[in-house]
Design a protein around this motif. Structure first.
Motif, mmCIF file in Angstrom:
data_model
loop_
_atom_site.group_PDB
_atom_site.id
_atom_site.type_symbol
_atom_site.label_atom_id
_atom_site.label_comp_id
_atom_site.label_asym_id
_atom_site.label_seq_id
_atom_site.Cartn_x
_atom_site.Cartn_y
_atom_site.Cartn_z
ATOM 1 N N UNK A 82 38.338 2.430 9.488
ATOM 2 C CA UNK A 82 38.179 1.446 10.556
ATOM 3 C C UNK A 82 37.347 2.126 11.633
ATOM 4 N N UNK A 83 36.127 1.626 11.801
ATOM 5 C CA UNK A 83 35.207 2.302 12.725
ATOM 6 C C UNK A 83 35.341 1.765 14.135
ATOM 7 N N UNK A 84 36.301 2.276 14.851
ATOM 8 C CA UNK A 84 36.374 1.971 16.285
ATOM 9 C C UNK A 84 36.990 3.179 16.994
ATOM 10 N N UNK A 85 37.108 3.119 18.302
ATOM 11 C CA UNK A 85 37.575 4.274 19.071
ATOM 12 C C UNK A 85 38.959 4.700 18.652
ATOM 13 N N UNK A 86 39.801 3.728 18.378
ATOM 14 C CA UNK A 86 41.197 4.059 18.098
ATOM 15 C C UNK A 86 41.367 4.782 16.757
#
Ligand code: NAD
Length: 483
Positions: free
Chosen positions: A315-319
Motif C-alpha cells: 500500500x503506497x502511502x505515508x502510513x
C-alpha cells in the motif's frame, strides 16, 4: 452483559431466488433468527419470488425445512416458527418475462420499507431492476440488495453498475459482501477507533507486516464449471480479502458514516501498487485423500485456473510504505480458517537476556471458525527460574463474556439484511469501490493470462504450494500455521 435488540421498521422484503441455495441456507434461517430475537416485528413480511410454481404453503414448508436444517435445535421454538411462517408469501416470477409482476405489485404495502434481495445469477440483475420499475413494484425509497459476483473484470462491473444506475440511485443499492457483516470485522473497527492504544502504533513504523488468510477445506466439486471461470483471485481476493485489507489500512474516517467509511476504503484501493509477478503464487489442488484433483472437479483437464493464490501487496502511502500485506486463500487446505494477523515490530532495545523467549506482538482477528480477537503479548514466565519471557494471548473478544447471549449475535447475513432495512450502507460496497478493486485486479490477471501461466500443483490437506512459503521466507518472515 445484556445486548439490546432494537426492532427495525416494518418491511416487505422480496427475495428473488427465494428457493435457491443461498436463500435456503442463509437468508431465510437468518431472518427467522431476527424474528425470534424481536428485531423483525410480526407486521413485517417476506415474499419469495422465483421461477417454480409454488403456493404460499409450499414455500412455507420449504422454509420450515430450512429452519430445521440450519437453525440449532435450542433456537427452534415451534410457536415462533409458526408465527414466522405466517409472515411468508410466494410469487412465481420469471425475471426475463412479464408474468407474475402484477401479482407481486398487488402484494406490496404502502408506507413500509420495501427491499428486494437479488439472490439470483448476476445475469438477471438488470432484468429484475428494470421490471421492478416498469411494473411499479419499487418505490422511491426501495432498496435493492445484490449478491456477488459483481462483475468478472472492470468492464463487466462498470456495465453492471450502469445497468443498476439506470433504475436506482446509488443510495438504494446495497452490494453485499458478507465478510463485512461479521461481528469481529466490526469489532476490529471498534478496537482501532474507540481506543487510544492502537492507532498511534498503526503504521509502518511499528507494524512489521500483515497476513490475511482465508483457508478452506472444501473442493470445488459440484460447482467446478462455475468456479473454473473465476478462480481464487476473482472469487476471494478482489472482494472479501480486499475489503478486509481496506478496513485495516484505511485512515480513521471522520465519522462512522457510510460515505465517510467508504471514501477511506476507496483511497486504500487506489494506493495499492501493481503486484509484481514474482510476488504472486498460484496453485491448483491435486488428487488425494480419496478425491479427484481440481482438473477432475472442474471437468477441464487443461484448466489454468487457480484454486489457491498468495500475494504480497504494498500500500503506497505515508502510513504503510514498507509494511507488506501478505494475502493467501485456497481450497482443499489443511483447515478451514480465516484470520487477519497484524505483526508488530520488535522493541528497539531489549533489557532481558532471554532473547530466545521473545516473540513479536501479534493482533489476531479470527473470522472463522470461531470469531474472536487476541493480542499476543509478552509476560514473565511465572514462578522461579529468573526472568524468562513467554507469550500469552489477551482475549479481546466478548463472546465468552456474553455467555448464552453469544448465540444471539446475528450472523453476517442477518446483520446486513437488518442494515438494509435500517437504510445503513456502511457495510456495503459502493460502486466506485468495486470498480477500483477490479481496476487493480485486472492487470494482475491479464498478465498471467497473457503469459499462459500455469498454477503449481499442491497436495490436499497441506497449507498450499511450496513456492508460497518462499514468498515470505525471502523476506525473512513466515506464514502463520493454518489450523
Ligand atoms: P441457486 O441456483 O441455488 O438459486 C437460484 C434461484 O434463482 C432459484 O430460486 C431460481 O428459481 C431463481 N431463478 C433462476 N432463474 C430465474 C429467473 N429467470 N427468474 C426468476 N428466478 C430465477 O443459486 P444460489 O446459490 O442461491 O445463488 C444465488 C446468488 O447468490 C448468485 O448470485 C450467487 O453467486 C450468490 N451467492 C451464493 C452463495 C451460496 O452460498 N449459494 C454464496 C455467495 C453468493
Amino acid at each position: 452483559m445484556v445486548s439490546r435488540v432494537i426492532p427495525v421498521d416494518v418491511f416487505d422484503l422480496v427475495i428473488f431466488g427465494g428457493t435457491g441455495d443461498l436463500a435456503r441456507r442463509k437468508i431465510l434461517p437468518g431472518l427467522y433468527r431476527r424474528f425470534l430475537s424481536g428485531q423483525m416485528t410480526s407486521d413485517s413480511r417476506i415474499i419469495g419470488a422465483a421461477r417454480g410454481e409454488l403456493t404460499d404453503a409450499d414455500f412455507r414448508k420449504m422454509v420450515s425445512d430450512s429452519i430445521d436444517e440450519f437453525v440449532p435445535k435450542g433456537r427452534r421454538d415451534p410457536a415462533i416458527i409458526e408465527a414466522f411462517l405466517s409472515r411468508l408469501h410466494y410469487v412465481a416470477i420469471d425475471a426475463k418475462g412479464e408474468g407474475g409482476w402484477d401479482n407481486l405489485k398487488s402484494l406490496m404495502r404502502p408506507n413500509v420499507v420495501r427491499a428486494f434481495y437479488f439472490s439470483v445469477a448476476p445475469s438477471l440483475f438488470g432484468d429484475i431492476a428494470a421490471r421492478l420499475n416498469t411494473h411499479g413494484v419499487a418505490d422511491a425509497q426501495s432498496r435493492i440488495v445484490v449478491e456477488k459476483p459483481f462483475g468478472r473484470d472492470l468492464a463487466s462491473a462498470r456495465a453492471l453498475n450502469a445497468i443498476l444506475a439506470e433504475q436506482f440511485a446509488e443510495s438504494q443499492i446495497y452490494r453485499i459482501d458478507h465478510y463485512l457483516g461479521k461481528e469481529t470485522v466490526q469489532n476490529l473497527m471498534a478496537v482501532r477507533f474507540a481506543n487510544i492504544l492502537f492507532e498511534p502504533l498503526w503504521k509502518s513504523e511499528y507494524i512489521d507486516h500483515v497476513q490475511i488468510t482465508v483457508a478452506e477445506t472444501v473442493s470445488v466439486e459440484g460447482r467446478g464449471a462455475y468456479y473454473d471461470k473465476s478462480g481464487a483471485m476473482r472469487d476471494m481476493v478482489q472482494n472479501h480479502m480486499m475489503q478486509l485489507l481496506c478496513l485495516i489500512a484505511m485512515e480513521p474516517p471522520y465519522h462512522f458514516d457510510p460515505d465517510a467509511v467508504r471514501d477511506e476504503k476507496l483511497k486504500v484501493i487506489r494506493a495499492l501498487d501493481p503486484v509484481r509477478s514474482e510476488d504472486i503464487v498460484r496453485g491448483q489442488y491435486l488428487a488425494g485423500g480419496g478425491q479427484g484433483g481440481y482438473v477432475a472437479h472442474s471437468e477441464n483437464v487443461t484448466s489454468k485456473t487457480e484454486s489457491y493464490i498468495a500475494l504480497k501487496v504494498n500500500v503506497s502511502n505515508w502510513r504503510w510504505k514498507g509494511t507488506p500485506f501478505y494475502l493467501r486463500t485456497g481450497k482443499r487446505l489443511r483447515a478451514r480458517t480465516s484470520e487477519i494477523a497484524i505483526t508488530f515490530k520488535e522493541p528497539p532495545h531489549s533489557i532481558f537476556d532471554d532473547a530466545e523467549g521473545w516473540r513479536e506482538n501479534v493482533l489476531v482477528i479470527r473470522l472463522q471458525p470461531d470469531e474472536g480477537m487476541n493480542l499476543m503479548v509478552m509476560i514473565k514466565e511465572p514462578g522461579p527460574g529468573g526472568m524468562r519471557l513467554m507469550q500469552v494471548p489477551l482475549d479481546m473478544s466478548f463472546a465468552e463474556a456474553l455467555g448464552d447471549e453469544a448465540e444471539d449475535i446475528p450472523d453476517a447475513y442477518e446483520r446486513l439484511i437488518m442494515d438494509v432495512i435500517r437504510g445503513n450502507q456502511t457495510l456495503f460496497m459502493r460502486g466506485d469501490e468495486v470498480e477500483a478493486a477490479w481496476a487493480w485486479t485486472d492487470p494482475i490477471i491479464n498478465a498471467w493470462e497473457a503469459k499462459g501461466d500455469k498454477p503449481q500443483g499442491y497436495d490436499p490437506g497441506t497449507s498450499g504450494p511450496e513456492d508460497a512459503l518462499m514468498l515470505m521466507h525471502r523476506d525473512a518472515r513466515r506464514w502463520r500455521e493454518i489450523r
